[in-house]
Enzyme design. Structure first.
Site, PDB file in Angstrom:
ATOM      1  N   LYS A 199       0.866  -1.195   0.000  1.00 59.27           N
ATOM      2  CA  LYS A 199       0.000   0.000   0.000  1.00 59.27           C
ATOM      3  C   LYS A 199       0.890   1.229   0.000  1.00 59.27           C
ATOM      4  O   LYS A 199       2.025   1.188   0.499  1.00 59.27           O
ATOM      5  CB  LYS A 199      -0.878   0.028   1.259  1.00 59.27           C
ATOM      6  CG  LYS A 199      -2.121   0.860   1.111  1.00 59.27           C
ATOM      7  CD  LYS A 199      -3.213   0.077   0.416  1.00 59.27           C
ATOM      8  CE  LYS A 199      -4.491   0.861   0.289  1.00 59.27           C
ATOM      9  NZ  LYS A 199      -5.608  -0.014  -0.116  1.00 59.27           N
TER      10      LYS A 199
HETATM   11  P1  NAD Z   1     -12.899   7.751  -2.869  1.00 56.46           P
HETATM   12  O1  NAD Z   1     -11.806   8.736  -2.765  1.00 56.46           O
HETATM   13  O2  NAD Z   1     -13.512   7.489  -4.194  1.00 56.46           O
HETATM   14  O3  NAD Z   1     -14.087   8.148  -1.863  1.00 56.46           O
HETATM   15  C1  NAD Z   1     -13.867   8.381  -0.516  1.00 56.46           C
HETATM   16  C2  NAD Z   1     -15.154   8.950   0.095  1.00 56.46           C
HETATM   17  O4  NAD Z   1     -14.966   9.113   1.503  1.00 56.46           O
HETATM   18  C3  NAD Z   1     -15.545  10.315  -0.451  1.00 56.46           C
HETATM   19  O5  NAD Z   1     -16.955  10.409  -0.543  1.00 56.46           O
HETATM   20  C4  NAD Z   1     -15.027  11.260   0.634  1.00 56.46           C
HETATM   21  O6  NAD Z   1     -15.694  12.512   0.660  1.00 56.46           O
HETATM   22  C5  NAD Z   1     -15.312  10.450   1.867  1.00 56.46           C
HETATM   23  N1  NAD Z   1     -14.520  10.893   3.031  1.00 56.46           N
HETATM   24  C6  NAD Z   1     -13.191  11.175   3.069  1.00 56.46           C
HETATM   25  N2  NAD Z   1     -12.842  11.610   4.300  1.00 56.46           N
HETATM   26  C7  NAD Z   1     -13.965  11.567   5.053  1.00 56.46           C
HETATM   27  C8  NAD Z   1     -14.249  11.910   6.397  1.00 56.46           C
HETATM   28  N3  NAD Z   1     -13.306  12.367   7.213  1.00 56.46           N
HETATM   29  N4  NAD Z   1     -15.526  11.737   6.839  1.00 56.46           N
HETATM   30  C9  NAD Z   1     -16.510  11.290   6.010  1.00 56.46           C
HETATM   31  N5  NAD Z   1     -16.289  10.971   4.713  1.00 56.46           N
HETATM   32  C10 NAD Z   1     -15.045  11.114   4.244  1.00 56.46           C
HETATM   33  O7  NAD Z   1     -12.333   6.392  -2.234  1.00 56.46           O
HETATM   34  P2  NAD Z   1     -12.868   4.914  -2.422  1.00 56.46           P
HETATM   35  O8  NAD Z   1     -12.039   4.263  -3.467  1.00 56.46           O
HETATM   36  O9  NAD Z   1     -14.333   4.923  -2.536  1.00 56.46           O
HETATM   37  O10 NAD Z   1     -12.414   4.250  -1.030  1.00 56.46           O
HETATM   38  C11 NAD Z   1     -13.241   4.292   0.137  1.00 56.46           C
HETATM   39  C12 NAD Z   1     -12.752   3.243   1.132  1.00 56.46           C
HETATM   40  O11 NAD Z   1     -12.799   1.946   0.520  1.00 56.46           O
HETATM   41  C13 NAD Z   1     -11.304   3.404   1.617  1.00 56.46           C
HETATM   42  O12 NAD Z   1     -11.208   2.962   2.942  1.00 56.46           O
HETATM   43  C14 NAD Z   1     -10.530   2.468   0.700  1.00 56.46           C
HETATM   44  O13 NAD Z   1      -9.296   2.055   1.262  1.00 56.46           O
HETATM   45  C15 NAD Z   1     -11.511   1.323   0.614  1.00 56.46           C
HETATM   46  N6  NAD Z   1     -11.326   0.437  -0.531  1.00 56.46           N
HETATM   47  C16 NAD Z   1     -11.335   0.926  -1.802  1.00 56.46           C
HETATM   48  C17 NAD Z   1     -11.186   0.048  -2.870  1.00 56.46           C
HETATM   49  C18 NAD Z   1     -11.262   0.503  -4.298  1.00 56.46           C
HETATM   50  O14 NAD Z   1     -11.294  -0.355  -5.192  1.00 56.46           O
HETATM   51  N7  NAD Z   1     -11.338   1.800  -4.581  1.00 56.46           N
HETATM   52  C19 NAD Z   1     -10.985  -1.319  -2.628  1.00 56.46           C
HETATM   53  C20 NAD Z   1     -11.001  -1.797  -1.309  1.00 56.46           C
HETATM   54  C21 NAD Z   1     -11.176  -0.892  -0.273  1.00 56.46           C
END
Ligand code: NAD
Length: 415
Positions: free
Chosen positions: A106
């Protein structure tokens, strides 16, 4: 920084709990408790206003016993080394759980992407890719998108890597756009994997999902793609929030309209439907399912005490800390853990890597069928084990991942 604010402390607690519960070799705990490599790169970027700025980038390579390191790159102002160490550890657990030929990694850059224009973001991504180029590769370490990054950034970073290393295989990064060698179905894969877990959980518990309510923290890639699928099931999102604020609407939000708004405005800020509420009111909202899909450590003691639902679906990585999970369990709330629930993303990243290597591209139908079957099979395997051994689903998932790693360490003569 207090204890629960350091994400790696949560990993240490989860490791101790797992080894106290499961019958595993003590040396395995030593082997997986720290990452193999912790890489920090400080790289200069010439910004549009002509100033030169140094950015701090991280890449943690946790374990590559089962294959090349694999895991996302995060662009966020709070990225720190111990956070990358924790997220890399969970990637090792996730890939081992799925039995795909990857390890865990990561990384990210500590900066707020919302404060930069598109030209600067492009240059930051290009320079980060150059700085990482000696450490990654399609058989070495394969980054992907995470919070604050997307397919456009993966395309740029791949293109830069190929030019820098004079190579041609695009499998060095996953989560690319389709024209650039990405896989059909990758963008929605994590949300879809979560949806399959929810369907299987409902089946196993004789629950009809139509008409059920949920609250969603985070409306980014993962949260919005999941919400679209849940609306097709007839489920109602009665509260939602992102980094700009929280909203409630007992009638339910229209996901399509919200998605349009977020695409245009980049966040939920000033959303004009529903009531603006604070984070405490958000988490105290009575519903059937709570879905944290934003960042880690969002459900600690305070939130767990006020949560009123049947199930927490961990879309984000590490959203619930140990104390929070104990409180939820004591309240009879099931937690479907991150390494299982959100693993659809890395699964389709694996499919993308396979397609890049074979230069043979699959239809969306094929990708989604494979994803659906693999996720439902894995969910039921974890669920059955949790019932048979009286584990919660996190411990059952760790049982599978850690035993797989132990078997390979034994076969290779290390243990
Ligand atoms: P993203 O950047 O597309 O979206 C993140 C979202 O979280 C946004 O809506 C943002 O406004 C919100 N956010 C950020 N800080 C915040 C806070 N302090 N309080 C409330 N909301 C907040 O990211 P994503 O790809 O959707 O990832 C979201 C989660 O899923 C993360 O934990 C990431 O590690 C996990 N994840 C993502 C993937 C992937 O394929 N993208 C895979 C596995 C896990």
């Amino acid at each position: 920084m207090n204890k629960t604010e350091n994400l790696f402390d949560l990993v240490k607690d989860q490791i101790s709990q797992s080894f106290a519960t499961l019958n595993l070799k003590k040396e395995l705990e030593v082997l997986i408790s720290n990452p193999n490599n912790e890489i920090i790169v400080n790289f200069p970027v010439k910004l549009k206003n002509d100033s030169l700025k140094i950015f701090k980038g991280y890449r943690v390579q946790h374990n590559n016993l089962l294959g090349p390191y694999k895991g996302g790159l995060r662009f966020h102002q709070n990225v720190y080394l111990d956070e990358c160490k924790a997220l890399a550890f969970w990637m090792t657990m996730k890939t081992a759980l799925h039995n795909i030929p990857f390890g865990g990694g990561k990384g990210g850059i500590k900066f707020n992407p919302y404060e930069y224009n598109d030209t600067d973001l492009k240059e930051i991504s290009i320079q980060f890719s150059k700085a990482l180029s000696n450490y990654i590769g399609e058989d070495k370490d394969i980054p992907a998108p995470d919070v604050g990054t997307n397919s456009k950034i993966m395309d740029l970073m791949t293109h830069t890597y190929l030019n820098t290393t004079n190579t041609i295989n695009k499998g060095v990064y996953t989560g690319k756009s389709i024209p650039f060698g990405g896989s059909e179905g990758r963008t929605e894969a994590t949300g879809r994997g979560l949806y399959i877990c929810l369907l299987e959980w409902a089946k196993r518990n004789n629950i009809l999902l139509e008409g059920k309510t949920y609250i969603l923290q985070g409306f980014g890639n993962v949260g919005s793609n999941l919400a679209l699928l849940l609306s097709k099931l007839g489920m109602t999102m009665i509260a939602v929030g992102d980094h700009t604020g929280y909203y409630e609407n007992d009638e339910g939000f229209n996901i399509y309209k919200m998605l349009e708004y977020v695409k245009k405005n980049k966040s939920l800020e000033n959303y004009n439907i529903g009531n603006n509420i604070d984070k405490t009111l958000f988490f105290s909202k009575k519903c059937d399912i709570v879905i944290p899909a934003a960042l880690e450590l969002q459900i600690k003691k305070e939130e767990a005490e006020i949560i009123n639902c049947k199930m927490v679906l961990e879309a984000a990585n590490g959203p619930v800390d140990i104390e929070g999970e104990t409180i939820l369990t004591n309240k009879g709330i099931t937690v479907i853990p991150d390494i299982l629930a959100n693993s659809g993303g890395v699964l389709v990243s694996y499919y993308e890597w396979l397609q890049n290597r074979s230069h043979n591209y699959w239809s969306k139908e094929k990708v989604l069928n494979k994803l659906d079957n693999k996720m439902s099979e894995l969910f039921n395997k974890v669920y059955d084990l949790s019932i048979k051994n009286n584990y919660n689903m996190r411990t059952a998932s760790y049982y599978i991942s850690l035993n797989r790693l132990q078997d390979v360490y034994i076969a290779s003569g290390v243990l």
